[in-house]
Design an enzyme around this catalytic site. Structure first.
Site, PDB file in Angstrom:
ATOM      1  N   SER A  60      59.210  62.191  15.230  1.00 33.36           N
ATOM      2  CA  SER A  60      59.382  62.152  13.774  1.00 33.36           C
ATOM      3  C   SER A  60      58.166  62.684  13.039  1.00 33.36           C
ATOM      4  O   SER A  60      58.138  62.684  11.815  1.00 33.36           O
ATOM      5  CB  SER A  60      59.634  60.720  13.339  1.00 33.36           C
ATOM      6  OG  SER A  60      58.451  59.964  13.530  1.00 33.36           O
ATOM      7  N   GLY A  61      57.112  63.074  13.777  1.00 30.12           N
ATOM      8  CA  GLY A  61      55.904  63.558  13.107  1.00 30.12           C
ATOM      9  C   GLY A  61      54.955  62.442  12.723  1.00 30.12           C
ATOM     10  O   GLY A  61      53.974  62.677  12.025  1.00 30.12           O
ATOM     11  N   GLY A 121      53.472  60.414  15.050  1.00 32.16           N
ATOM     12  CA  GLY A 121      52.507  60.135  16.106  1.00 32.16           C
ATOM     13  C   GLY A 121      52.922  59.109  17.135  1.00 32.16           C
ATOM     14  O   GLY A 121      52.071  58.447  17.731  1.00 32.16           O
ATOM     15  N   ASP A 134      46.115  64.297  16.950  1.00 31.69           N
ATOM     16  CA  ASP A 134      46.879  63.039  16.979  1.00 31.69           C
ATOM     17  C   ASP A 134      46.178  61.975  17.813  1.00 31.69           C
ATOM     18  O   ASP A 134      46.039  60.825  17.396  1.00 31.69           O
ATOM     19  CB  ASP A 134      48.272  63.275  17.578  1.00 31.69           C
ATOM     20  CG  ASP A 134      49.183  64.098  16.682  1.00 31.69           C
ATOM     21  OD1 ASP A 134      48.716  64.592  15.639  1.00 31.69           O
ATOM     22  OD2 ASP A 134      50.369  64.235  17.037  1.00 31.69           O
TER      23      ASP A 134
HETATM   24  O1  PMV Z   1      54.434  66.845  15.988  1.00 31.11           O
HETATM   25  P1  PMV Z   1      53.203  66.071  15.753  1.00 31.11           P
HETATM   26  O2  PMV Z   1      53.363  65.029  14.738  1.00 31.11           O
HETATM   27  O3  PMV Z   1      52.592  65.569  16.986  1.00 31.11           O
HETATM   28  O4  PMV Z   1      52.123  67.054  15.073  1.00 31.11           O
HETATM   29  C1  PMV Z   1      51.649  68.137  15.758  1.00 31.11           C
HETATM   30  C2  PMV Z   1      50.582  68.838  14.986  1.00 31.11           C
HETATM   31  C3  PMV Z   1      50.389  70.253  15.427  1.00 31.11           C
HETATM   32  O5  PMV Z   1      49.269  70.769  14.702  1.00 31.11           O
HETATM   33  C4  PMV Z   1      51.609  71.095  15.086  1.00 31.11           C
HETATM   34  C5  PMV Z   1      50.137  70.350  16.908  1.00 31.11           C
HETATM   35  C6  PMV Z   1      48.815  69.746  17.314  1.00 31.11           C
HETATM   36  O6  PMV Z   1      48.776  69.126  18.365  1.00 31.11           O
HETATM   37  O7  PMV Z   1      47.827  69.921  16.601  1.00 31.11           O
END
Ligand code: PMV
Length: 317
Positions: free
Chosen positions: A85-86, A88, A132
């Site tokens: 879901s973005g 983490g 993350d």
């Molecule tokens: O998909 P998420 O919430 O893990 O975000 C990834 C963030 C990116 O910059 C797209 C990839 C990264 O690991 O930095």
């Protein structure tokens, strides 16, 4: 022998995707955590009562394969961060698992935790930056950039390396902030989105320039974040969203939520958060309840989240 650890999820406020290329980014952890209990049992490797399996427990399997040489362990996980879901969920799970495995081996060094948690995420998902796992380890908020041009905004925490790449991670002190996260319900795949952006960046200078612009927006946002100038923060978030949309980091269901919330009274700015291809958006607003209602009316699931709070933590067994 038993160890228990927990670690928070996160939102990326600025700089996702750009950070993979070494441009600056900012993330803060959220008040939702994953808890992992590891017991050394000596019979077989299990997760939540099921045999440890790469297909179902990919991050835990990598962590155990790479970081554990002892007898079989029984792992129990607990937490409510929605997956893909973005926000983490995989970083929280990975960081808490590695913290517990480290604890069982007498390792209590956060820099090593951040490096190993990133290694596990990178090996499992095959791409990405340490943003993350570092914010989940550190707690609060962090700024990160390639080691050759570090963020220079706060106390240095650690450098994280992977093959020929290196990132510098710093803590970022900012006043308390509540944001609204809107989950589209569409599961995004970080590895697919990272590979897509890398593919496009290798072929199209406009994509490379836009990634650089995203990094500049992150750098511009830092003073506003530090002083709590939320209007500027909101404006820059919306600006970054438009950059991401331009290079195809978005999803119609997420865009629907962003458009709806941008028109809501009190909204200062909104953007996709995380890798895209689905997942979530984040809004900064004077009226979180109103923004949450608008997101729900537009078909999303809204969470009012407080940013900051503790990072990876060990708990008494
Ligand atoms: O998909 P998420 O919430 O893990 O975000 C990834 C963030 C990116 O910059 C797209 C990839 C990264 O690991 O930095």
């Amino acid at each position: 022998m038993r160890a228990i650890a927990s670690a928070p999820g996160k939102v990326i406020l600025f700089g996702e995707h750009a950070v993979v290329f070494g441009h600056p980014a900012v993330a803060a952890c959220i008040d939702q955590r994953t808890r992992v209990e590891v017991d050394v049992v000596g019979s077989r490797f299990t997760v939540n009562g099921h045999r440890l399996h790469e297909r179902y427990h990919s991050y835990i399997k990598t962590a155990v394969d790479r970081l554990w040489k002892g007898d079989p362990v029984r792992i129990q996980t607990e937490g409510g961060i929605p997956s893909a879901s973005g926000t983490g969920s995989s970083a929280a799970l990975t960081t808490a698992t590695v913290a517990a495995l480290h604890r069982l081996q007498g390792i209590t060094d956060n820099a090593r935790l951040a490096q190993d948690a990133f290694m596990v995420e990178r090996v499992t998902q095959g791409g990405g930056s340490p943003i993350d796992t570092s914010v989940s380890t550190a707690g609060g908020a962090i700024a990160i950039a390639g080691k050759e041009a570090p963020p220079n905004v706060g106390d240095p925490l650690w450098d994280i390396t992977w093959e020929d790449r290196a990132w510098s991670v710093e803590s970022l002190a900012m006043p308390g902030l509540t944001v609204v996260v809107g989950n589209s319900g569409v599961k995004g795949k970080t590895d697919v989105e990272v590979a897509k952006v890398a593919h496009n960046a290798a072929r199209n200078p406009l994509v490379r320039d836009t990634l650089q612009d995203i990094g500049s927006i992150a750098r511009d946002a830092v003073p506003a974040l530090r002083t709590g100038d939320w209007e500027t923060v909101g404006r820059l978030m919306s600006k970054q969203h438009d950059c991401m949309h331009m290079i195809g980091v978005n999803h119609p269901e997420v865009q629907k939520l962003v458009v709806a919330v941008r028109d809501a009274p009190g909204t200062l700015g909104a953007k996709i958060t995380g890798a895209g291809g689905g997942g979530s958006m984040v809004a900064i607003t004077d009226n979180p309840a109103r923004a949450a209602a608008v997101i729900e009316a537009a078909g999303g699931r809204a969470f009012i989240v407080r940013l900051g709070g503790g990072g990876a933590t060990l708990h008494a067994p």
